[in-house]
Design a protein around this motif. Structure first.
Motif, short mmCIF file in Angstrom:
data_model
loop_
_atom_site.label_atom_id
_atom_site.label_comp_id
_atom_site.label_asym_id
_atom_site.label_seq_id
_atom_site.Cartn_x
_atom_site.Cartn_y
_atom_site.Cartn_z
N VAL A 201 -17.33 36.01 166.76
CA VAL A 201 -18.69 36.18 166.25
C VAL A 201 -19.64 36.54 167.39
O VAL A 201 -20.42 37.50 167.31
CB VAL A 201 -19.15 34.88 165.54
CG1 VAL A 201 -20.57 35.02 165.03
CG2 VAL A 201 -18.21 34.53 164.41
N LEU B 262 -6.33 23.18 167.98
CA LEU B 262 -7.36 23.44 166.97
C LEU B 262 -8.70 23.74 167.64
O LEU B 262 -9.42 24.67 167.25
CB LEU B 262 -7.48 22.22 166.06
CG LEU B 262 -8.33 22.39 164.82
CD1 LEU B 262 -7.64 23.30 163.84
CD2 LEU B 262 -8.60 21.05 164.18
N ASN C 247 -10.93 1.33 153.85
CA ASN C 247 -11.21 2.68 154.30
C ASN C 247 -12.62 3.11 153.92
O ASN C 247 -13.30 3.81 154.68
CB ASN C 247 -10.18 3.63 153.69
CG ASN C 247 -10.14 4.94 154.42
OD1 ASN C 247 -10.32 4.96 155.63
ND2 ASN C 247 -9.93 6.02 153.71
N PHE D 187 6.86 4.88 163.51
CA PHE D 187 5.77 4.27 162.76
C PHE D 187 4.73 3.75 163.71
O PHE D 187 5.02 2.97 164.60
CB PHE D 187 6.31 3.15 161.88
CG PHE D 187 6.15 3.47 160.46
CD1 PHE D 187 7.02 4.35 159.86
CD2 PHE D 187 5.10 2.97 159.73
CE1 PHE D 187 6.86 4.71 158.55
CE2 PHE D 187 4.93 3.32 158.41
CZ PHE D 187 5.81 4.19 157.82
N TYR E 151 -19.98 8.33 158.11
CA TYR E 151 -20.93 9.31 157.56
C TYR E 151 -22.38 8.83 157.61
O TYR E 151 -23.28 9.65 157.65
CB TYR E 151 -20.54 9.70 156.13
CG TYR E 151 -19.30 10.54 156.11
CD1 TYR E 151 -19.32 11.84 156.61
CD2 TYR E 151 -18.09 10.05 155.65
CE1 TYR E 151 -18.18 12.62 156.64
CE2 TYR E 151 -16.94 10.81 155.66
CZ TYR E 151 -16.99 12.10 156.16
OH TYR E 151 -15.87 12.87 156.19
N PRO F 236 0.14 -2.08 152.34
CA PRO F 236 0.82 -1.52 151.16
C PRO F 236 2.07 -0.73 151.53
O PRO F 236 2.93 -0.52 150.67
CB PRO F 236 -0.24 -0.62 150.53
CG PRO F 236 -1.20 -0.31 151.62
CD PRO F 236 -1.19 -1.50 152.55
N VAL F 237 2.19 -0.25 152.77
CA VAL F 237 3.36 0.54 153.15
C VAL F 237 4.51 -0.38 153.56
O VAL F 237 5.62 -0.25 153.07
CB VAL F 237 3.01 1.52 154.28
CG1 VAL F 237 4.26 2.22 154.78
CG2 VAL F 237 1.99 2.54 153.81
N THR F 238 4.22 -1.32 154.46
CA THR F 238 5.31 -2.11 155.02
C THR F 238 5.48 -3.45 154.32
O THR F 238 6.46 -4.14 154.55
CB THR F 238 5.06 -2.39 156.50
OG1 THR F 238 3.81 -3.10 156.60
CG2 THR F 238 4.95 -1.11 157.29
#
Lengths: 650, 650
Positions: free
Chosen positions: A567, A556, A304, A278, A312, A293-295
């Motif tokens: 291309v 990636l 977020n 974790f 953005y 909220p998870v732990t």
């Protein structure tokens, strides 16, 4: 004399060093050491820790607050279970280590000596220190502004408040000597000792060197293909169709095969099936205290949506603006060059001849400066975006830097190739860029830091030797630790991968117009191995091991580059006089055919990616076998419980 | 009378029916029943099984070897743990069911009534029957050619040797009535009862209907957009740029959003994080006995290299040949049409007017025949490739059928669009294809089987009523089972998805030239819901539940189609007179711009796919929470063991 020498040595094998600021309050130190020493069952880290002695050259300005951390063998083994280490089992498969059946692991001998590598021990200690959590303290004793809350990592709070300057693992002089000998001191062609590198530096480093080696070997056929092109003057710029086709197939296949080799390496190093722990919030992360909220633990939260807005509405426009600026600078460069050329044409003299080089030099310098400034801006912005996890921070930083570097390095080449359509100039520019960037890189990366480090090193040795019998060249521990503490920190493999990425770009995008590119890159990579190995061993502080299972986001990045290469190569093929000769009457037909072939190749590439399994068959079988066995064990356990239940009922 | 009625009813709640061939040897039946009844601890399946009574209309030709299988509640609960069922926990999260803490699950009440749905019970029984393995039997008693070896699934051997004709779950008359009422008998616009469908038919079915509904709603904006185009005659074939751009954005976004909805559904149905069980070899798989490298069990092995050779040297060339044939037939069609047109032009009479329609009709019939023949060939070839797993067999079959159907259905449209460049003809062909295929489909899929089934049904009821008091319309169990055994078997969602795939193709590829396409597809989908629901409830045998977490290979198929849609729409935009008007002097410029924009859109599409997370945030948090809790539990357990160990040492 000998006395003061030994005063620096602790009663245990020191593995990791903690450096606190020199004026840390006494109560904070006492509290921290007691928390580290308290056994795990009582909520401490259960590690051994001692203050480093003043050493030989105890001077007033030396920081007294250096602490050596170690651990007993039992503690390290239970830590290995905590971090989920995978080790070779007696049947040759890789399994998660547990203390309960430690005797079934292959290299385990009684006390566990030689079972865990030093890098693994250091990683375990780092993990245990980082997961040492506050209980009911509200702040660090003596520092009321260094707030704590139940469950907050103490080390991370000390780091973020600047009380803890650094935490680093110690080198092992003898192992290092052995490693550097087998790595780069033998002047013969041989593979790198990847297992030993992994043993000393951990999986992340070893994968980088493995990738560097793989990439070099993958380039060899291309280099061999390129030499005759260059030697026999085949390079009349219309014979590069064969080369471009070769390029397209090559760059797809090598990336797929790398995934397989990387999986094989990661399996044998035990990181392939290891579960990620974790992730803790990164030290710089801040927010309003709330419940995760998870732990369900109390910790800072940051919405977020707010982060997305920052990304953005600020970061993205900023990056686009920088890209625009980069293009703008490029256009100015081409205008300047055009102007210099016209001046030279009107009045060809020595001074106007010199003038011809001025734009290139200015442009090269500007690019370097822009890259540097942008890097700082990207780091600042990504920090400001306030990512909760280090991995997410890294991904956003890599993306920002990658896009800009790609633009900066390749925009001018694309412009020459597709707008000016001047293949002679393209090949010249490519050669210039490749050679200068290589020389610059090797200098900036290895020789300069080495020279600086060497000076510091010599000064320290001279200082020590003043007070010791000459001839004893080994530094005492206290001096060695202080020396290492002063070394520069290795900032991870980011810059090394970035360099490889740009080289991969030069080769896969444009090498068909300058076939020697692959040869140059091979040569560069060979020296890169030596300079990188050297800088890891002698210039930087030892880094903590990073249990990586693959090269992460870089896979990636390289795959994206290989799509762009398809291309670009198709476009270069379409523009070659050879191909144009097939369509003498209609340019439209030529373009349509080129586009159709390009789409076909892209489709073929994706199908190939899909068809080649990412993990070799024999590793897949081993993984499936492990999973099957754990399922069977579960079933057997259930069955036994069922029988016992029946018995107890009867 | 009442007596013979009840003789068909077993002493337990029957869930699944096994039908053996009517002349099965007695010893085989005795052996099979005893193996099914033997408790699990003794290596049996531990289920309840009884022979179905002869019923009212006992005739000589009726098969006596129908067996009803059921299970006790305890057995079903332990089976639920075996198959890894996920159920809602008392805190609202989804957790893997275990008998040990069954009381902590939300809907569990004492005896477990209402906790497992009937479909789940049937799935559990199917799983337990299929994993009933041979011990030391070398063959099925009485059938020396039906070889067995330790660990071989008995049911699969019986199936592959044709001794077991079929195994199917029973319908539940009342539940079915309730479901069909809320599903399609209320004539008002409402969403489908997906949870109830899932409850009765399982997750695979429910996901298909969920996707059908989602797809229909996703089409509504496009349909609304298309109506004014058609009504106000905007469709002068050069105003479709706006529509094409809309298309491109639309088809990317809906597929991404579907992934998220599907993850949400699968989470609430407990299939998202459910681990796949170890897949058994499929019944038709054959090979030389050897040791499976994963399980170390003796079982047939078939070298992968041989399978690859069959795929690449036989299947692939065959598929390519079929594609070529399909193109060839298409060319003949266009030639015939040209010939018919020229005949009609020379001598316009009634008979030559009729002649104009002949080629289309012949072509439509030939396409249908080719699809049918090819489907058989594909099934034969995929069977012959001898895949070990059912999933791999399905993937290869889907791929083969998909590629050919795509070619057959769209080749002529592509030819009209890009070779003939006749937009009027394209829109006509599209309309014809859409409307005829819809009518044909609905007829072939639902009404024809329904009519056949209805006849059988009525005959049975009449037969029963002859011997019973009139007015009692409910069939006794024995008749009901025999009736269901005679119903056609539902062959899975393959054909339904294929139909949706082709409709998605018509809409996303070409709807810009025929804006009513979306409207037609919406209408078709609405009726499709009714006819599919109807056929599931009344035409086919009830299928076993399929615990799917997503729509599998079809997601990939739809995404591939959306990539093709981007390319096609860009080409259509480039060919529109509107856009051509911007580049009056140079066609080359036009094509280059079109290609550049297309590449940009494709890149944008991939970035979008990357940016939109596949699982919604709130589900991600729930999954992370579960993982975190299991990690914490493990840590706590270890800590306790450590304390106990210390205590025992002290």
């Amino acid at each position: 004399m000998q006395q003061s020498d030994d005063s620096g040595a602790p009663s245990f094998n020191p593995l990791v060093v903690l450096e606190l600021i020199s004026d840390t309050k006494e109560e904070a130190i006492t509290w921290l050491l007691s928390r580290i020493r308290t056994p795990q069952q009582a909520g401490g880290a259960g590690l051994l820790v001692e203050q480093l002695g003043p050493g030989v050259s105890a001077e007033h300005k030396d920081n007294p607050n250096l602490f050596l951390v170690g651990a007993s063998w039992e503690r390290l083994l239970s830590g290995a279970e905590d971090v989920g280490l995978f080790k070779e089992y007696s049947d040759g498969s890789m399994r998660g280590f547990t203390c309960a059946n430690k005797h079934n692991f292959k290299d385990f001998q009684g006390d566990g000596d030689g079972f865990l590598s030093m890098a693994e021990c250091q990683y375990i200690i780092k993990h245990e220190l980082e997961t040492l959590r506050a209980k009911d303290e509200t702040h660090v004793p003596g520092y009321s502004n260094a707030k704590l809350y139940p469950g907050k990592s103490i080390i991370r709070r000390l780091l973020s408040k600047g009380i803890l300057i650094q935490m680093f693992p110690l080198h092992h002089k003898e192992e290092l000597k052995r490693l550097s000998f087998s790595w780069y001191k033998k002047f013969k062609l041989s593979l790198q000792p990847l297992d030993e590198i992994r043993h000393y530096y951990g999986e992340g480093q070893a994968l980088y060197f493995g990738f560097l080696e793989y990439f070099t070997f993958a380039l060899v056929p291309m280099a061999l293909f390129g030499v005759p092109y260059y030697m026999f003057d085949w390079e009349d710029y219309d014979k590069y169709v064969a080369f471009a086709v070769f390029n397209v197939v090559w760059c797809t296949i090598i990336l797929e095969l790398w995934k397989r080799s990387s999986a094989t390496l990661a399996y044998h190093w035990g990181t392939l099936s290891r579960k990620k722990a974790f992730e803790e919030p990164r030290p710089g992360f801040h927010g309003v205290l709330g419940y995760n909220p998870v732990t369900d633990r109390e910790e800072p939260l940051y919405p977020n949506a707010k982060r997305q807005l920052r990304i953005y509405l600020v970061s993205l426009p900023f990056v686009l603006l920088c890209l625009y600026l980069s293009l703008y600078v490029m256009m100015i460069y081409f205008q300047m060059e055009g102007w210099a050329l016209s001046v030279h044409d009107q009045d060809p003299s020595f001074w106007t001849g010199v003038l011809l080089y001025i734009p290139s030099i200015i442009y090269a310098v500007v690019i370097e400066v822009m890259n540097l400034v942008y890097r700082y801006a990207a780091e600042f912005l990504t920090e400001w975006e306030n990512h909760r996890l280090e991995s997410s921070y890294q991904n956003h930083l890599v993306l920002k830097v990658l896009v800009f570097n790609f633009f900066n390095c390749f925009a001018s080449l694309f412009y020459i190739a597709f707008v000016m359509q001047d293949m002679v100039l393209l090949s010249q520019s490519l050669a210039t860029l490749l050679i200068t960037s290589q020389i610059l890189n090797q200098f900036m990366e290895a020789f300069l830091p080495y020279w600086l480090q060497r000076r510091r090193n010599k000064k320290m040795i001279r200082k020590v030797q003043k007070r010791r019998t000459p001839g004893d060249k080994e530094l005492p521990l206290a001096e060695q630790v202080r020396l290492e503490a002063d070394m520069s920190t290795y900032l991870g493999t980011f810059d090394d991968y970035l360099e490889l990425f740009l080289l991969f770009g030069y080769v896969s995008l444009f090498s068909c117009v300058y076939p020697l590119a692959a040869v140059l890159v091979v040569l560069n990579n060979v020296t890169e191995v030596y300079s990188d190995a050297f800088k890891m061993c002698h210039v930087f502080k030892r880094p903590f091991a990073d249990p990586a299972a693959n090269i992460g986001v870089w896979q990636l990045a390289f795959e994206t580059m290989s799509v762009i290469a398809v291309v670009t190569n198709c476009a270069l093929i379409g523009m070659s006089p050879q191909v144009k000769a097939y369509f003498p009457e209609s340019e439209t037909q030529l373009i349509l055919w080129t586009v159709a072939i390009e789409h076909g190749l892209l489709a073929f590439k994706f199908i190939l990616t899909f068809l080649i399994p990412d993990v070799p068959k024999h590793i897949q079988i081993k993984l499936a076998r492990l999973e099957f066995e754990s399922l069977e064990a579960l079933k057997k356990k259930k069955m036994l419980e069922g029988t016992e239940f029946r018995k107890s009922v009867q």
